[in-house]
Design a protein around this motif. Structure first.
Motif, short mmCIF file in Angstrom:
data_model
loop_
_atom_site.label_atom_id
_atom_site.label_comp_id
_atom_site.label_asym_id
_atom_site.label_seq_id
_atom_site.Cartn_x
_atom_site.Cartn_y
_atom_site.Cartn_z
N SER A 112 46.03 23.91 67.49
CA SER A 112 46.44 24.36 68.82
C SER A 112 47.26 23.28 69.51
O SER A 112 47.15 22.08 69.20
N TYR B 226 45.75 17.27 73.73
CA TYR B 226 44.51 17.71 73.11
C TYR B 226 43.96 16.57 72.25
O TYR B 226 44.69 15.96 71.45
N SER C 78 38.62 15.84 68.81
CA SER C 78 38.32 16.95 67.91
C SER C 78 36.91 16.86 67.34
O SER C 78 36.43 15.78 67.00
N TYR D 190 35.85 24.91 66.03
CA TYR D 190 36.60 23.71 66.36
C TYR D 190 36.52 23.52 67.88
O TYR D 190 36.89 24.42 68.63
N THR D 191 36.03 22.39 68.34
CA THR D 191 35.98 22.11 69.77
C THR D 191 36.78 20.85 70.08
O THR D 191 36.90 19.95 69.23
N MET E 118 37.40 22.91 75.18
CA MET E 118 37.93 24.14 74.60
C MET E 118 37.37 24.37 73.19
O MET E 118 36.81 23.45 72.58
N ALA F 145 37.90 27.05 69.40
CA ALA F 145 38.56 28.10 68.63
C ALA F 145 37.76 28.32 67.36
O ALA F 145 36.98 27.44 66.93
N TRP G 288 43.39 30.36 63.02
CA TRP G 288 42.46 30.15 64.13
C TRP G 288 42.64 31.23 65.18
O TRP G 288 43.75 31.70 65.42
N GLU G 289 41.53 31.64 65.78
CA GLU G 289 41.56 32.72 66.76
C GLU G 289 40.49 32.45 67.83
O GLU G 289 39.78 31.45 67.79
N GLU H 189 40.65 31.43 70.80
CA GLU H 189 40.73 30.19 71.58
C GLU H 189 40.27 30.46 73.01
O GLU H 189 40.66 31.46 73.61
N GLN H 190 39.46 29.55 73.54
CA GLN H 190 38.92 29.77 74.88
C GLN H 190 38.62 28.45 75.57
O GLN H 190 38.42 27.42 74.94
N THR H 191 38.62 28.51 76.90
CA THR H 191 38.12 27.42 77.72
C THR H 191 36.62 27.60 77.87
O THR H 191 36.16 28.62 78.40
#
Length: 370
Positions: free
Chosen positions: A81, A88, A91, A103-104, A120, A122, A131-132, A134-136
């Motif tokens: 991302s 970012y 990891s 993955y954060t 965040m 994903a 990867w899908e 994805e969110q806060t």
């Protein structure tokens, strides 16, 4: 400093770390030490199928690389991302019980006071290829002294996912920081309200790494700048999944990580702990330490690895994979991973070298004595 000088004369040297109770020691294989790529804040995790995954930040983006030969070589990097508003970093990776990868990371705004600091996440359902979702997961304040930092995820046997991170948001008028826990019971798609699990008034609990010990306790390694001068490694623990509430300064659940003979002077910086438990029960604790270095800040710190008992106590007899690290250099944001029954890998971000600054790995043999 040239690479050949960095590695010279190490192949026949043995470095040992002892766990007196468990009689476990680590023998670093200096010939295995290698530069992987540029980047920072790397972690290696072993997947159920045996592959290794290296997660890290490089530039403003976060990445993943896989190895099918226990880290001797790495496949091409895959970008997870990127967002032009953020850098970012921090990891972390967790393989869930259903096989997915979570993955954060920490999103740090490039412009102060314009965008919020974020934790965040994903998900990958194909072993890291795509990867899908994805969110806060958590949103803190918009400036450096009101941010959130350093996420670490753990899954319990009942499926609960726990996400720990350092958090300044509850203390906007001070320099204080706590360790916050958010839980997911839906494979990381939905998250609970935050819970404070560790806080020392007036100080800064930080950089959490959690392990579910073989005895059923959760051991949380943190850095604590209130127990003995500047930052030192501390273990905060629970045997009831934090039902007892926040672990504060005077709680018996907050302990010096290092055994008394190995505790460090107040002036020695010893932060960024990373904790794992080996299959044989012994525990390993990595820190970045200014002990015997050229200064007393992280700028000069080197990796030190201590061996503890099966209950994550009495860490002792530190060794380093980088015994000749130049005085102006540093080994930071280190992590550990057991990659097979007899081998552990350390991963470091080396800087201050004349060349090949970035992510390095080294392996060590796990030796158990009678």
């Amino acid at each position: 400093m040239k690479k050949g000088i960095v590695l010279a004369c190490f192949c026949l040297i043995a470095a040992w770390g002892y766990c007196q109770g468990e009689k476990t020691r680590i023998s670093w294989d200096y010939s295995s030490r290698k530069f992987v790529n540029t980047g920072v804040y790397a972690r290696v995790k072993k997947l159920a199928g045996g592959d290794l995954c290296l997660v890290y930040s490089q530039g403003p983006a976060i990445w993943i690389r896989k190895s099918t030969d226990e880290g001797r070589s790495w496949l091409p990097a895959i970008k997870v991302s990127e967002d032009e508003r953020y850098n970012y970093t921090n990891s972390e990776l967790l393989q869930l019980q259903n096989g997915w990868l979570l993955y954060t990371w920490n999103a740090r705004p490039r412009e102060e006071n314009r965008y919020e600091y974020l934790i965040m996440g994903a998900i990958s359902k194909d072993q890291g290829e795509t990867w899908e979702a994805e969110q806060t997961i958590y949103q803190a304040g918009k400036n450096f002294h009101n941010g959130c930092w350093e996420p670490f995820a753990l899954q319990l046997p009942d499926g609960e996912i726990q996400l720990y991170f350092a958090n300044e948001r509850p203390y906007p008028q001070s320099y204080e920081q706590e360790i916050t826990l958010i839980r997911s019971f839906s494979n990381g798609t939905l998250w609970s309200l935050p819970q404070t699990v560790s806080f020392r008034k007036g100080k800064r609990d930080g950089m959490p790494v959690a392990v579910l010990l073989q005895n059923g306790e959760i051991a949380l390694a943190i850095e604590d700048n209130g127990i003995a001068g500047t930052f030192k490694p501390v273990i905060v623990r629970t045997d009831d999944n934090w039902k007892g509430g926040t672990v504060r300064a005077d709680s018996p659940q907050r302990e010096h990580a290092l055994a008394p003979p190995y505790q460090l002077p107040d002036s020695v910086y010893a932060g960024a702990p990373y904790l794992i438990q080996l299959k044989n029960g012994a525990t390993l604790l990595a820190i970045q330490s200014s002990e015997n270095r050229n200064g007393t800040t992280e700028k000069y710190a080197n990796l030190r690895v201590y061996v503890g008992d099966k209950n994550a106590r009495d860490f002792s007899s530190p060794t380093t994979p980088y015994p000749t690290l130049p005085p102006q250099a540093h080994a930071l944001w280190n992590s550990l991973c057991q990659i097979n029954d007899s081998t552990v890998m350390a991963v470091s971000s080396l800087g201050g070298l004349e060349q090949e600054n970035g992510i390095w790995t080294i392996t060590g043999k796990i030796v158990t004595s009678e």
